[in-house]
Motif scaffolding. Structure first.
Motif, PDB file in Angstrom:
ATOM      1  N   GLU A 418     -40.915  41.709  13.145  1.00  0.00           N
ATOM      2  CA  GLU A 418     -39.528  41.541  13.592  1.00  0.00           C
ATOM      3  C   GLU A 418     -38.856  42.907  13.720  1.00  0.00           C
ATOM      4  O   GLU A 418     -38.720  43.640  12.736  1.00  0.00           O
ATOM      5  CB  GLU A 418     -38.764  40.634  12.621  1.00  0.00           C
ATOM      6  CG  GLU A 418     -37.336  40.361  13.076  1.00  0.00           C
ATOM      7  CD  GLU A 418     -36.745  39.092  12.498  1.00  0.00           C
ATOM      8  OE1 GLU A 418     -37.291  38.545  11.508  1.00  0.00           O
ATOM      9  OE2 GLU A 418     -35.718  38.629  13.038  1.00  0.00           O
ATOM     10  N   VAL A 419     -38.431  43.240  14.923  1.00  0.00           N
ATOM     11  CA  VAL A 419     -37.852  44.557  15.207  1.00  0.00           C
ATOM     12  C   VAL A 419     -36.339  44.491  15.026  1.00  0.00           C
ATOM     13  O   VAL A 419     -35.656  43.738  15.729  1.00  0.00           O
ATOM     14  CB  VAL A 419     -38.204  44.993  16.646  1.00  0.00           C
ATOM     15  CG1 VAL A 419     -37.460  46.261  17.033  1.00  0.00           C
ATOM     16  CG2 VAL A 419     -39.715  45.192  16.781  1.00  0.00           C
ATOM     17  N   TRP A 420     -35.824  45.272  14.055  1.00  0.00           N
ATOM     18  CA  TRP A 420     -34.387  45.178  13.764  1.00  0.00           C
ATOM     19  C   TRP A 420     -33.633  46.480  13.945  1.00  0.00           C
ATOM     20  O   TRP A 420     -32.403  46.491  13.965  1.00  0.00           O
ATOM     21  CB  TRP A 420     -34.159  44.649  12.353  1.00  0.00           C
ATOM     22  CG  TRP A 420     -34.572  45.566  11.235  1.00  0.00           C
ATOM     23  CD1 TRP A 420     -35.780  45.591  10.616  1.00  0.00           C
ATOM     24  CD2 TRP A 420     -33.784  46.592  10.601  1.00  0.00           C
ATOM     25  NE1 TRP A 420     -35.807  46.555   9.644  1.00  0.00           N
ATOM     26  CE2 TRP A 420     -34.593  47.192   9.607  1.00  0.00           C
ATOM     27  CE3 TRP A 420     -32.475  47.051  10.773  1.00  0.00           C
ATOM     28  CZ2 TRP A 420     -34.133  48.229   8.790  1.00  0.00           C
ATOM     29  CZ3 TRP A 420     -32.023  48.092   9.953  1.00  0.00           C
ATOM     30  CH2 TRP A 420     -32.853  48.665   8.981  1.00  0.00           C
ATOM     31  N   MET A 421     -34.349  47.599  14.065  1.00  0.00           N
ATOM     32  CA  MET A 421     -33.622  48.865  14.156  1.00  0.00           C
ATOM     33  C   MET A 421     -33.202  49.110  15.606  1.00  0.00           C
ATOM     34  O   MET A 421     -34.048  49.277  16.486  1.00  0.00           O
ATOM     35  CB  MET A 421     -34.500  50.007  13.655  1.00  0.00           C
ATOM     36  CG  MET A 421     -34.766  49.917  12.163  1.00  0.00           C
ATOM     37  SD  MET A 421     -35.648  51.363  11.582  1.00  0.00           S
ATOM     38  CE  MET A 421     -35.997  50.883   9.892  1.00  0.00           C
ATOM     39  N   ALA A 422     -31.897  49.160  15.835  1.00  0.00           N
ATOM     40  CA  ALA A 422     -31.382  49.200  17.204  1.00  0.00           C
ATOM     41  C   ALA A 422     -31.616  50.551  17.871  1.00  0.00           C
ATOM     42  O   ALA A 422     -31.808  50.628  19.080  1.00  0.00           O
ATOM     43  CB  ALA A 422     -29.901  48.862  17.201  1.00  0.00           C
ATOM     44  N   SER A 423     -31.647  51.616  17.066  1.00  0.00           N
ATOM     45  CA  SER A 423     -31.670  52.954  17.656  1.00  0.00           C
ATOM     46  C   SER A 423     -32.945  53.220  18.461  1.00  0.00           C
ATOM     47  O   SER A 423     -32.908  53.863  19.493  1.00  0.00           O
ATOM     48  CB  SER A 423     -31.510  54.003  16.558  1.00  0.00           C
ATOM     49  OG  SER A 423     -32.496  53.795  15.576  1.00  0.00           O
ATOM     50  N   ASN A 424     -34.084  52.738  17.981  1.00  0.00           N
ATOM     51  CA  ASN A 424     -35.340  53.026  18.700  1.00  0.00           C
ATOM     52  C   ASN A 424     -36.049  51.741  19.105  1.00  0.00           C
ATOM     53  O   ASN A 424     -37.265  51.654  19.128  1.00  0.00           O
ATOM     54  CB  ASN A 424     -36.266  53.864  17.817  1.00  0.00           C
ATOM     55  CG  ASN A 424     -36.642  53.107  16.550  1.00  0.00           C
ATOM     56  OD1 ASN A 424     -36.083  52.044  16.268  1.00  0.00           O
ATOM     57  ND2 ASN A 424     -37.592  53.623  15.799  1.00  0.00           N
ATOM     58  N   MET A 425     -35.244  50.740  19.457  1.00  0.00           N
ATOM     59  CA  MET A 425     -35.774  49.403  19.698  1.00  0.00           C
ATOM     60  C   MET A 425     -36.845  49.361  20.790  1.00  0.00           C
ATOM     61  O   MET A 425     -37.905  48.761  20.617  1.00  0.00           O
ATOM     62  CB  MET A 425     -34.581  48.528  20.039  1.00  0.00           C
ATOM     63  CG  MET A 425     -34.867  47.231  20.650  1.00  0.00           C
ATOM     64  SD  MET A 425     -33.259  46.478  21.018  1.00  0.00           S
ATOM     65  CE  MET A 425     -33.364  46.386  22.784  1.00  0.00           C
ATOM     66  N   LYS A 426     -36.587  50.024  21.905  1.00  0.00           N
ATOM     67  CA  LYS A 426     -37.540  49.943  23.023  1.00  0.00           C
ATOM     68  C   LYS A 426     -38.855  50.622  22.686  1.00  0.00           C
ATOM     69  O   LYS A 426     -39.930  50.108  22.993  1.00  0.00           O
ATOM     70  CB  LYS A 426     -36.929  50.564  24.280  1.00  0.00           C
ATOM     71  CG  LYS A 426     -35.831  49.696  24.845  1.00  0.00           C
ATOM     72  CD  LYS A 426     -35.213  50.286  26.087  1.00  0.00           C
ATOM     73  CE  LYS A 426     -34.075  49.383  26.538  1.00  0.00           C
ATOM     74  NZ  LYS A 426     -33.404  49.911  27.728  1.00  0.00           N
ATOM     75  N   ALA A 427     -38.765  51.779  22.039  1.00  0.00           N
ATOM     76  CA  ALA A 427     -39.983  52.498  21.653  1.00  0.00           C
ATOM     77  C   ALA A 427     -40.774  51.655  20.653  1.00  0.00           C
ATOM     78  O   ALA A 427     -42.003  51.580  20.703  1.00  0.00           O
ATOM     79  CB  ALA A 427     -39.622  53.845  21.041  1.00  0.00           C
ATOM     80  N   GLU A 428     -40.050  50.993  19.745  1.00  0.00           N
ATOM     81  CA  GLU A 428     -40.715  50.174  18.723  1.00  0.00           C
ATOM     82  C   GLU A 428     -41.432  48.987  19.363  1.00  0.00           C
ATOM     83  O   GLU A 428     -42.559  48.663  18.997  1.00  0.00           O
ATOM     84  CB  GLU A 428     -39.682  49.708  17.690  1.00  0.00           C
ATOM     85  CG  GLU A 428     -40.268  48.931  16.513  1.00  0.00           C
ATOM     86  CD  GLU A 428     -40.980  49.816  15.485  1.00  0.00           C
ATOM     87  OE1 GLU A 428     -40.927  51.053  15.614  1.00  0.00           O
ATOM     88  OE2 GLU A 428     -41.597  49.248  14.565  1.00  0.00           O
ATOM     89  N   LEU A 429     -40.760  48.349  20.320  1.00  0.00           N
ATOM     90  CA  LEU A 429     -41.390  47.217  21.010  1.00  0.00           C
ATOM     91  C   LEU A 429     -42.672  47.679  21.714  1.00  0.00           C
ATOM     92  O   LEU A 429     -43.689  46.982  21.691  1.00  0.00           O
ATOM     93  CB  LEU A 429     -40.430  46.600  22.028  1.00  0.00           C
ATOM     94  CG  LEU A 429     -39.287  45.758  21.460  1.00  0.00           C
ATOM     95  CD1 LEU A 429     -38.317  45.357  22.560  1.00  0.00           C
ATOM     96  CD2 LEU A 429     -39.809  44.510  20.747  1.00  0.00           C
ATOM     97  N   SER A 430     -42.604  48.856  22.334  1.00  0.00           N
ATOM     98  CA  SER A 430     -43.804  49.402  22.991  1.00  0.00           C
ATOM     99  C   SER A 430     -44.928  49.607  21.984  1.00  0.00           C
ATOM    100  O   SER A 430     -46.063  49.221  22.216  1.00  0.00           O
ATOM    101  CB  SER A 430     -43.494  50.752  23.648  1.00  0.00           C
ATOM    102  OG  SER A 430     -42.644  50.583  24.746  1.00  0.00           O
ATOM    103  N   LYS A 431     -44.580  50.215  20.842  1.00  0.00           N
ATOM    104  CA  LYS A 431     -45.592  50.545  19.834  1.00  0.00           C
ATOM    105  C   LYS A 431     -46.224  49.295  19.224  1.00  0.00           C
ATOM    106  O   LYS A 431     -47.433  49.188  19.102  1.00  0.00           O
ATOM    107  CB  LYS A 431     -44.944  51.366  18.696  1.00  0.00           C
ATOM    108  CG  LYS A 431     -45.080  52.859  18.865  1.00  0.00           C
ATOM    109  CD  LYS A 431     -44.868  53.586  17.532  1.00  0.00           C
ATOM    110  CE  LYS A 431     -43.458  53.406  17.014  1.00  0.00           C
ATOM    111  NZ  LYS A 431     -43.107  54.231  15.868  1.00  0.00           N
ATOM    112  N   VAL A 432     -45.358  48.349  18.829  1.00  0.00           N
ATOM    113  CA  VAL A 432     -45.859  47.149  18.147  1.00  0.00           C
ATOM    114  C   VAL A 432     -46.767  46.351  19.080  1.00  0.00           C
ATOM    115  O   VAL A 432     -47.850  45.902  18.691  1.00  0.00           O
ATOM    116  CB  VAL A 432     -44.680  46.263  17.666  1.00  0.00           C
ATOM    117  CG1 VAL A 432     -45.183  44.938  17.127  1.00  0.00           C
ATOM    118  CG2 VAL A 432     -43.879  46.988  16.599  1.00  0.00           C
ATOM    119  N   THR A 433     -46.348  46.216  20.340  1.00  0.00           N
ATOM    120  CA  THR A 433     -47.153  45.408  21.266  1.00  0.00           C
ATOM    121  C   THR A 433     -48.396  46.171  21.721  1.00  0.00           C
ATOM    122  O   THR A 433     -49.425  45.554  21.986  1.00  0.00           O
ATOM    123  CB  THR A 433     -46.318  44.975  22.487  1.00  0.00           C
ATOM    124  OG1 THR A 433     -45.744  46.127  23.115  1.00  0.00           O
ATOM    125  CG2 THR A 433     -45.219  44.011  22.085  1.00  0.00           C
TER     126      THR A 433
END
Ligand SMILES: *[C@@H]1O[C@H](CO)[C@@H](O)[C@H](O)[C@H]1NC(C)=O
Ligand SMILES: *[C@@H]1O[C@H](CO)[C@@H](O)[C@H](O)[C@H]1NC(C)=O
Ligand SMILES: *[C@@H]1O[C@H](CO)[C@@H](O)[C@H](O)[C@H]1NC(C)=O
Length: 553
Positions: A418-433
């Motif tokens: 579950e991605v909750w940190m707004a500041s780096n949300m897009k980068a996190e979604l890229s990394k997790v997926t």
């Protein structure tokens, strides 16, 4: 989560108070003219179905004649209580009794009632061999349905009961009253299915205790918005209201009050069944090893903190170096796995503060023995790894906050991050997926933050798949959650803070990617909000205006 962030932003708001509010007001793109024209070509439908055709042909419904029934072809029939109850519920919503006590119109003699044909029935057809009447909804449940409103009978068709529940809500939204209180429905064709499978609302029952009745009301309002997951952040630092059968001392010492401010097994079972009847999964979150100050009822569980050589009297996160910790976790998880039937448990894992661990000599010793150096994230991962293995042994899947992934714990392939940190949300979604994990998005939808103006628009305009990644990566985003953290929320303001702001999230997660016209959304959402008010939910207004049936408390 992000409690530390909350404090920072709150401080900012206090300091710059009115300037921030002013600016917040002025960056809102759309402020409707007065009086607004609220006629959308899609009526009051919310969330907007994937395919809708509404024609000008009108039918009338009478409370005396109209029936919602199982069709003769359906694999479900009377005795499928989840549907029987839903039929009753939606009949009542359609012919809401508040109309009769209101001082408007003259009832049956309206002009349109004379000139229109009557719709006699809504026939519901379930097509699967097993309609799933007695099951719990799952991540893979099929919520697709089709509606055809045509005189003399309307048809609702779905594979299982889950689609039928969504379709009943949609049908109820098609019916409206004219100025003479005649119930009308347009000739309509709908083919619908959700865009995302996981559409959740997070409630926090630790920072404030929420009475069972408030949780049930929220589940009911969730079903009006086609939400299908109740993420129950049931315990946290401030209080432990879950009454464990195995460890009753946890709530006896950790709840705000050991009798009045707890959830008993019966309470939990009532909530789960009420949610099931509305196609909503209940996923409990037992957040560890941080956020556990209230777990003090269990001896030797929390890490004793030191002040130099001496015990400080304070306690930190769960103590990861004791074997007894894992015996305890094992027994607790065993119980939770039995009490909560969903295939997933949320294990938290966010915002672990390392200061107390750093102060404790036996932890320092353990770090050396394990070769962790001074990287306390490795100790955290060691703990999480053990917990994950325990949960797996209990045949459950798990969800975690993003830090568990960020800190490189070895998580199972079917883990939901579950991605909750707004500041780096897009980068996190890229990394997790990119790493191949399934993910849901909470970051843009922390509804506990409030400001002047129509902030529903901000939630509405989020596009969850707007990040760099392949089509395969985007497939791994299975939904999101509207999160209402509880610092400033209890039974007095929960409903009005949640609705209709969470409705913006519900349309984003249900409707097509192309559904993003703010103007049309405003018209439908205004009516949807009034419908929630009429059904007893004190949903707050979007902007200046009125409802035909105002909230009466
Ligand atoms: C329903 O029919 C009425 C009467 O023909 C029409 O005025 C109205 O626009 C229709 N509603 C929708 C949403 O198309
Ligand atoms: C804890 O368990 C491990 C593995 O079973 C064992 O090697 C170790 O000696 C135990 N520690 C204590 C303090 O009992
Ligand atoms: C995607 O990557 C490109 C090139 O690295 C970058 O310019 C762009 O801003 C990224 N888009 C998003 C949505 O992150």
């Amino acid at each position: 989560m992000a409690r530390s962030v909350t404090l920072m932003v709150t401080a900012l708001l206090v300091r710059f108070g009115s300037a921030v509010a002013q600016q917040a007001g002025s960056d809102l793109a759309y402020e409707p003219e007065l009086p607004p024209d609220l006629n959308s070509p899609h009526g009051s439908l919310w969330p907007l179905p994937q395919n809708v055709q509404i024609s000008p042909e009108l039918y009338r419904l009478s409370e005396v004649q109209f029936r919602i029934v199982h069709s003769p072809q359906s694999t479900a029939s009377v005795g499928c209580s989840i549907l029987d109850n839903a039929f009753r519920r939606y009949f009542n919503y359609i012919f809401s009794s508040s109309a009769k006590t209101d001082q408007r119109g003259s009832g049956i003699n309206g002009a349109s009632s004379r000139s229109t044909e009557e719709l006699r029935q809504l026939q519901v057809t379930i097509t699967a061999t097993d309609p799933e009447c007695n099951q719990h909804p799952r991540i893979s449940s099929n919520e697709a349905y089709e509606i055809s409103v045509m005189q003399p009978v309307a048809i609702l068709k779905s594979e299982s009961v889950w689609g039928a529940l969504r379709g009943l809500e949609t049908f109820s939204q098609l019916v409206y009253e004219d100025e003479y209180n005649t119930h009308l429905v347009n000739k309509t064709e709908i083919v619908d299915a959700p865009r995302f499978a996981h559409r959740g609302v997070l409630l926090d029952t630790s920072r404030h205790y929420l009475p069972v009745k408030v949780i049930l009301e929220t589940l009911e309002a969730m079903s009006f918005n086609k939400f299908n997951v109740f993420h129950w952040h049931i315990v946290d630092d401030p209080s432990f209201p879950y009454q464990s059968i195995t460890f009753p001392k946890l709530s006896a010492q950790g709840a705000y009050h050991p009798v009045t401010h707890i959830y008993t097994l019966t309470d939990v079972q009532i909530i789960i069944e009420y949610a099931r009847e509305r196609g909503i999964r209940v996923i409990p979150e037992f957040d560890t090893p941080g956020h556990t100050q209230s777990w003090k009822g269990q001896n030797n569980l929390l890490t004793p903190c030191y002040n130099g050589e001496k015990l400080s009297g304070m306690f930190g996160p769960i103590n990861p170096v004791l074997n007894t910790t894992y015996d305890f976790v094992n027994q607790l998880i065993k119980e939770i796995s039995w009490v909560f039937p969903d295939a997933y448990i949320h294990l938290g894992g966010d915002e672990v503060n390392f200061e107390c661990w750093k102060s404790n000599p036996s932890i320092t010793q353990f770090m050396q023995k394990q070769g962790f150096g001074s990287d306390y994230r490795k100790l955290e991962s060691f703990y999480i790894q053990n917990v994950l293995d325990i949960v797996t042994a209990n045949l459950k899947g798990y969800m975690v906050w993003q830090e568990v992934f960020d800190n490189a714990a070895k998580i199972k392939p079917d883990t939901i991050v579950e991605v909750w940190m707004a500041s780096n949300m897009k980068a996190e979604l890229s990394k997790v997926t990119l790493a191949g994990f399934t993910t849901i998005l909470a970051a843009p939808w922390y509804l506990d933050y409030i400001k002047y103006g129509q902030d529903w628009q901000k939630y509405y305009q989020v596009e969850p798949l707007n990040f760099n990644g392949t089509a395969a990566q985007k497939k791994l985003v299975i939904g999101g959650e509207a999160c209402l953290w509880g610092e400033y929320v209890d039974a007095t303001n929960l409903a009005s803070r949640l609705w209709p702001r969470a409705s913006a999230v519900s349309e984003r997660l249900w409707s097509s990617e192309e559904t993003k016209d703010l103007n049309d959304a405003y018209k439908r959402l205004s009516k949807h909000r009034c419908r929630m008010v009429r059904r007893g939910i004190p949903a707050e207004p979007l902007f200046v205006g009125y409802c035909d049936y105002e909230y009466k408390g």
